[in-house]
Design a protein around this motif. Structure first.
Motif, short mmCIF file in Angstrom:
data_model
loop_
_atom_site.label_atom_id
_atom_site.label_comp_id
_atom_site.label_asym_id
_atom_site.label_seq_id
_atom_site.Cartn_x
_atom_site.Cartn_y
_atom_site.Cartn_z
N SER A 13 -18.61 -62.59 -10.26
CA SER A 13 -19.75 -63.13 -9.67
C SER A 13 -21.03 -62.50 -9.79
O SER A 13 -21.88 -63.07 -10.00
N LEU A 14 -20.81 -61.30 -9.85
CA LEU A 14 -22.16 -60.40 -10.30
C LEU A 14 -22.58 -60.37 -11.62
O LEU A 14 -23.75 -60.67 -11.67
N PHE A 15 -21.46 -60.69 -12.44
CA PHE A 15 -21.82 -60.97 -13.90
C PHE A 15 -22.69 -62.06 -14.03
O PHE A 15 -23.67 -62.30 -14.69
N CYS A 16 -22.13 -63.17 -13.54
CA CYS A 16 -22.90 -64.66 -13.68
C CYS A 16 -24.24 -64.46 -12.84
O CYS A 16 -25.23 -64.99 -13.32
N ALA A 17 -24.52 -63.78 -11.85
CA ALA A 17 -25.80 -63.88 -11.07
C ALA A 17 -26.62 -62.86 -12.00
O ALA A 17 -27.94 -63.43 -12.02
N SER A 18 -26.37 -61.88 -12.66
CA SER A 18 -26.88 -61.18 -13.64
C SER A 18 -27.61 -62.14 -14.78
O SER A 18 -28.82 -62.02 -15.00
N GLY A 19 -26.58 -62.76 -15.35
CA GLY A 19 -26.96 -63.78 -16.31
C GLY A 19 -27.96 -64.82 -15.99
O GLY A 19 -28.91 -65.22 -16.45
N ILE A 20 -27.67 -65.24 -14.64
CA ILE A 20 -28.80 -66.38 -14.26
C ILE A 20 -29.84 -65.88 -14.02
O ILE A 20 -30.92 -66.54 -14.43
N HIS A 21 -30.08 -64.47 -13.49
CA HIS A 21 -31.36 -64.00 -13.21
C HIS A 21 -32.16 -63.61 -14.61
O HIS A 21 -33.43 -64.17 -14.80
N LEU A 22 -31.45 -63.25 -15.44
CA LEU A 22 -32.13 -62.91 -16.91
C LEU A 22 -32.38 -63.90 -17.53
O LEU A 22 -33.51 -64.03 -18.01
N LEU A 23 -31.47 -65.08 -17.37
CA LEU A 23 -31.91 -66.30 -18.07
C LEU A 23 -33.25 -67.09 -17.62
O LEU A 23 -34.06 -67.39 -18.13
N ALA A 24 -33.31 -67.10 -16.28
CA ALA A 24 -34.48 -67.54 -15.52
C ALA A 24 -35.57 -66.71 -15.61
O ALA A 24 -36.74 -67.45 -16.08
N ASN A 25 -35.47 -65.41 -15.84
CA ASN A 25 -36.68 -64.92 -16.16
C ASN A 25 -37.22 -65.13 -17.55
O ASN A 25 -38.43 -64.89 -17.70
N LEU A 26 -36.42 -65.10 -18.50
CA LEU A 26 -36.87 -65.50 -19.81
C LEU A 26 -37.45 -66.73 -19.94
O LEU A 26 -38.39 -66.97 -20.49
N PHE A 237 -29.99 -56.26 -14.60
CA PHE A 237 -29.42 -55.23 -15.23
C PHE A 237 -28.73 -54.46 -14.05
O PHE A 237 -27.55 -53.80 -14.32
N GLY A 238 -29.42 -54.31 -13.06
CA GLY A 238 -28.58 -53.73 -11.77
C GLY A 238 -27.44 -54.23 -11.43
O GLY A 238 -26.33 -53.75 -11.23
N LEU A 239 -27.60 -55.62 -11.18
CA LEU A 239 -26.24 -56.61 -10.92
C LEU A 239 -25.12 -56.32 -11.94
O LEU A 239 -23.95 -56.12 -11.78
N LEU A 240 -25.52 -56.45 -13.40
CA LEU A 240 -24.60 -56.30 -14.21
C LEU A 240 -24.00 -55.06 -14.26
O LEU A 240 -22.81 -54.78 -14.58
N GLY A 241 -24.83 -53.79 -14.21
CA GLY A 241 -24.14 -52.63 -14.00
C GLY A 241 -23.11 -52.44 -12.97
O GLY A 241 -22.17 -51.86 -13.00
N LEU A 242 -23.40 -53.02 -11.93
CA LEU A 242 -22.57 -52.99 -10.62
C LEU A 242 -21.30 -53.70 -11.16
O LEU A 242 -20.15 -53.22 -10.40
N GLY A 243 -21.61 -54.85 -11.49
CA GLY A 243 -20.27 -55.61 -11.91
C GLY A 243 -19.54 -54.79 -12.82
O GLY A 243 -18.03 -54.51 -12.54
N ILE A 244 -19.87 -54.15 -13.58
CA ILE A 244 -19.25 -53.31 -14.77
C ILE A 244 -18.60 -52.06 -14.12
O ILE A 244 -17.32 -51.77 -14.29
N TYR A 245 -19.32 -51.51 -13.24
CA TYR A 245 -18.72 -50.11 -12.49
C TYR A 245 -17.64 -50.65 -11.42
O TYR A 245 -16.71 -49.95 -11.54
N LEU A 246 -17.74 -51.80 -10.87
CA LEU A 246 -16.57 -52.13 -10.04
C LEU A 246 -15.49 -52.34 -10.79
O LEU A 246 -14.35 -52.12 -10.27
N ARG A 247 -15.61 -53.13 -11.87
CA ARG A 247 -14.54 -53.44 -12.69
C ARG A 247 -13.80 -52.47 -13.23
O ARG A 247 -12.42 -52.40 -13.14
#
Length: 253
Positions: A13-26, A237-247
């Motif tokens: 879910s955090l990976f998806c949230a990070s991607g959604i934010h990144l795409l929206a900002n782009l 990238f913060g949410l992405l990093g958190l998701g990677i760390y948790l996994r």
């Protein structure tokens, strides 16, 4: 009761949230480039077309984000529903005995609570952020009506706009970092709690002391608002990093 260690509901879910934010900002970055007003000294939020693009992108982002968290929440609920509520404790004990050290770090119910926490932050608090941004825009518009657009007043106005930029982000950033801190509490992870405190400290320092810094790249002058940079870094990238760390650190999270 514990769930399948390979499902990773929270980190996905955090990976998806990070991607959604990144795409929206782009998308918003491209939109600003395409429809920016000719008067470059005026803030983007005075441009009605940019405002409309922000509204559309934010609305779509909220809908997609809500879909992600609701679908993950329902899928996890469905996985847990195969065992009666009265038997879940016995099942958890049995899973610990059989799986040993490979048992997931958190129970299914604990992961549901974290999903609900992050869902409220990334959907509910985001909605509050969007509403407060509209009010902030009205504040900026009221400021513009108080002054004639001479060169000196325009420069002063731009300075006020840049120095107050952090007001837009502080509510959502605090919510994101509160989510990070609460996740650290659930997992008894000191690093997550320390990172939350460190990021909010950086944000407050940048908001109060740094303001906007100007960097010259070739023939272009680029203004960097550090509070804005910290916020957008955290939501992507913060949410992405958190998701990677948790996994990587926790089984089944």
């Amino acid at each position: 009761m514990f769930i399948n260690r390979k499902t990773h509901y929270l980190s996905n879910s955090l990976f998806c949230a990070s991607g959604i934010h990144l795409l929206a900002n782009l998308i918003l970055f491209i939109a600003r480039k395409l429809i920016r007003s000719k008067n470059a000294s005026r803030p983007d939020m005075l441009n009605s077309r940019i405002l409309m693009s922000q509204f559309i992108v934010s609305s779509l982002m909220l809908l997609v984000m809500a879909f992600v968290f609701v679908s993950k929440w329902r899928a996890l609920k469905k996985s847990l529903s195969v065992v009666e509520e009265s038997d879940k404790l016995k099942m958890a004990v049995l899973q610990q005995e059989v799986m040993g050290s490979s048992v997931p770090t958190l129970s299914g119910d604990a992961i549901i609570q974290l999903l609900e926490l992050w869902g409220v932050i990334l959907v509910g608090v985001r909605l509050v952020y969007d509403i407060s941004s509209i009010v902030y825009r009205k504040f900026i518009l009221n400021l513009t009506e108080l002054a004639d657009y001479t060169k000196e007043l325009r420069e002063q106005y731009v300075m006020i706009y840049n120095s107050s930029h952090g007001f837009k982000y502080i509510s959502l950033l605090v919510a994101l970092l509160l989510g990070l801190f609460m996740t650290g509490i659930c997992l008894k992870d000191r690093l997550l709690k320390a990172m939350a405190l460190l990021l909010i400290s950086f944000f407050l320092i940048s908001f109060v002391l740094l303001g906007m810094q100007t960097v010259t790249v070739g023939d272009y002058r680029i203004g960097i608002v550090w509070s804005s940079l910290i916020f957008h870094f955290t939501e992507t990238f913060g949410l992405l990093g958190l998701g990677i760390y948790l996994r990587r650190r926790y089984v089944g999270v």
